[in-house]
Design an enzyme around this catalytic site. Structure first.
Site, mmCIF file in Angstrom:
data_model
loop_
_atom_site.group_PDB
_atom_site.id
_atom_site.type_symbol
_atom_site.label_atom_id
_atom_site.label_comp_id
_atom_site.label_asym_id
_atom_site.label_seq_id
_atom_site.Cartn_x
_atom_site.Cartn_y
_atom_site.Cartn_z
ATOM 1 N N GLY A 1 0.852 -1.184 0.000
ATOM 2 C CA GLY A 1 0.000 0.000 0.000
ATOM 3 C C GLY A 1 0.889 1.236 0.000
ATOM 4 O O GLY A 1 2.078 1.165 0.322
ATOM 5 N N GLY B 1 0.062 -4.951 0.416
ATOM 6 C CA GLY B 1 -1.114 -4.652 -0.396
ATOM 7 C C GLY B 1 -1.145 -5.410 -1.718
ATOM 8 O O GLY B 1 -2.221 -5.695 -2.249
ATOM 9 N N GLU C 1 5.241 -6.379 7.219
ATOM 10 C CA GLU C 1 4.741 -5.244 8.015
ATOM 11 C C GLU C 1 5.309 -5.134 9.423
ATOM 12 O O GLU C 1 5.298 -4.034 9.987
ATOM 13 C CB GLU C 1 3.215 -5.276 8.089
ATOM 14 C CG GLU C 1 2.517 -4.923 6.781
ATOM 15 C CD GLU C 1 2.290 -6.119 5.873
ATOM 16 O OE1 GLU C 1 2.794 -7.227 6.173
ATOM 17 O OE2 GLU C 1 1.604 -5.934 4.858
ATOM 18 N N ASP D 1 -1.949 -7.339 6.883
ATOM 19 C CA ASP D 1 -3.381 -7.032 6.731
ATOM 20 C C ASP D 1 -3.856 -7.498 5.354
ATOM 21 O O ASP D 1 -3.454 -8.566 4.917
ATOM 22 C CB ASP D 1 -3.636 -5.546 7.029
ATOM 23 C CG ASP D 1 -2.912 -4.611 6.071
ATOM 24 O OD1 ASP D 1 -1.993 -5.057 5.367
ATOM 25 O OD2 ASP D 1 -3.281 -3.417 6.035
#
Ligand code: QUE
Length: 349
Positions: free
Chosen positions: A65, A118, A141, A149
Site C-alpha cells: 500500500g 497490499g 509489516e 493485513d
C-alpha cells in the site's frame, strides 16, 4: 481515470495494470477507487469471462500500500473524520480485498516480481495466482510497526506447518518455488511464457486450461530443509517461547530468523501472534473486520510512524520502537489493538 492504473476491457477480458513502476506499483487510494468499480462492472457484464491483474515495468507486481501517503497524513495526529486517509485508505482497500475474494469469475493475478503487503491482497484472494521465477513474496509489516493485513489473517492462518505465523512475524521473503509452500494452490509459470498465457485467455481458452498448458515445475526451492524448524518453533504460544525455541535450535536458519525478529517492532510481534490465534477459522469478512480494528490501533500508536520514517523516508533502517523491549509490551497494549475503533467497525455495505 487516474494515470496510475490502466483499466481496459477487450476480448472478453477485463485487464487492470498497476502503473506506478517507479514506486514498484504501490497501491494508492485513487487506484483502489478505479479498480473496485471496474470489478463490479466486469462481474455484471456477461461478455467478460475473466480478469487479469498485473504490474507495469519488469520489477514489481505491487510492493504494498502507499504507506508513505498514510504516514504523511497521520504523523501529526488526525481528526475524527471517517474520511481521514488513515481510515478511508484501509477501509476501501480491505473492501477491495473482500471483493476480489468473492469475485464470481476467474481472477488471474500475474505475480511476476515484487509482491508485498497490499500486493498480496490484490492477488491471494483471486481464483488464479500465477507465480514466476521473478516472484518475491512477503508480508513485511512487522518491520514498519504494522501487521499483515489485506486479508492476510485469512490467508496466513491457512498456510501449512506454521508457515503463515513465520511469514507474519518475520516478514520473510519467499522467491519462486517457495511461494508455493505458502500458497500450494498457486500455479508456477515461467515469466517468459506469461504473454502466451495472456494470449490464450484472450483467445477464449478457459483459464484453467490455459494455465494447465503453461504450468511448469518450479524446481525444489530453498525452504524444504527449514520446514521442520518453522513447524516446531512457530507453534509456541508466546513470542518469548518462539525466540527461545529458535535459540535452542542451534542451526544457522534459526539464528538468522531470531536475529531478524529482534529488529521487528516488539508491539507488532505481540499483536501479530495474537492475530494469528484469534484469526483461525474466521471468514474473510470477519478477518478484515479484525484487521481494520488492528490497523486503527496502529494508527493511534507510535511504531507505524517510526517504522515508515526508518524504512521509507529517512531509510536509516534503525527504528526506535516504543516500547523498545518485548517485556515492556504488556497485555493492555495488545488488547487495545483489538478494540472497535470510535468510528465503528468495517462494514461491507
Ligand atoms: C514493510 C512494508 C512495506 C514496505 C517495506 C517494508 C509496505 C510498502 C512498501 C513500499 C515500497 C515501495 C514503495 C512504496 C511502499 O514498503 O507495506 O510506496 O514505492 O507499501 O519493510 O510493509
Amino acid at each position: 481515470m487516474t494515470a496510475d492504473i490502466a483499466i481496459t476491457t477487450a476480448d472478453g477480458v477485463g485487464t487492470a495494470v498497476l502503473d506506478r513502476p517507479k514506486a514498484l506499483n504501490a497501491l494508492t487510494l485513487p487506484m483502489i477507487r478505479e479498480l473496485a468499480p471496474a470489478l463490479d462492472v466486469w462481474a455484471a457484464d456477461p461478455q467478460v469471462r475473466a480478469v487479469i491483474v498485473k504490474g507495469a515495468g519488469d520489477r514489481a507486481f505491487c510492493a504494498g500500500g502507499d504507506v508513505r501517503a498514510i504516514w504523511e497524513a497521520g504523523r501529526n495526529g488526525r481528526d475524527a473524520s471517517a474520511d481521514h486517509p488513515t481510515r478511508a485508505f484501509f477501509r476501501e482497500e480491505y473492501r477491495l480485498n473482500r471483493q476480489i475474494h468473492r469475485f464470481p469469475k476467474p481472477y488471474v493475478a500475474l505475480l511476476d516480481g515484487i509482491t508485498m503487503g497490499g500486493g498480496v491482497g490484490l492477488s491471494v484472494h483471486g481464483s488464479h495466482r500465477i507465480v514466476t521465477e521473478k516472484t518475491m513474496f512477503a508480508m513485511p509489516e512487522t518491520a514498519i510497526g504494522l501487521f499483515p493485513d489485506v486479508g492476510a489473517t485469512w490467508f496466513l492462518t491457512r498456510c501449512p506447518d506454521r508457515v503463515g505465523t513465520w511469514l507474519a512475524l518475520t516478514g520473510a521473503r519467499l522467491k519462486g518455488a517457495d511461494v508455493l509452500v505458502a500458497d500450494p494452490a498457486a500455479h508456477f509459470v515461467p515469466s517468459e511464457r506469461l504473454p502466451e498465457l495472456e494470449a490464450a485467455i484472450r483467445s477464449g481458452q478457459p483459464v484453467d486450461d490455459a494455465v494447465a498448458a503453461m504450468r511448469a515445475d518450479p524446481g525444489p526451492g530453498t525452504l524444504g530443509p527449514h520446514r521442520d524448524t518453522i513447524r516446531r518453533c512457530f507453534a509456541h504460544g508466546t513470542v518469548e517461547e518462539i525466540l527461545d525455541a529458535l535459540a535452542r535450535d542451534g542451526g544457522e536458519f534459526a539464528r538468522e530468523t531470531r536475529d531478524g525478529l529482534m529488529h521487528r517492532s516488539p508491539t507488532s510481534l505481540r499483536v501479530v501472534l495474537e492475530q494469528m490465534k484469534r484469526g483461525q477459522g474466521l471468514s474473510i469478512e470477519d478477518a478484515l473486520v479484525l484487521e481494520y480494528r488492528l490497523v486503527q490501533g496502529c494508527m493511534d500508536g507510535h511504531d507505524f510512524f517510526e517504522g515508515i520514517r526508518a524504512v521509507l523516508v529517512d531509510k536509516d533502517h534503525a527504528p526506535k520502537w516504543q516500547p523498545s523491549r518485548l517485556e515492556d509490551v504488556g497485555p493492555d497494549i495488545v488488547e487495545r489493538h483489538f478494540r472497535t475503533p470510535p468510528e465503528g467497525d468495517l462494514d461491507f455495505a
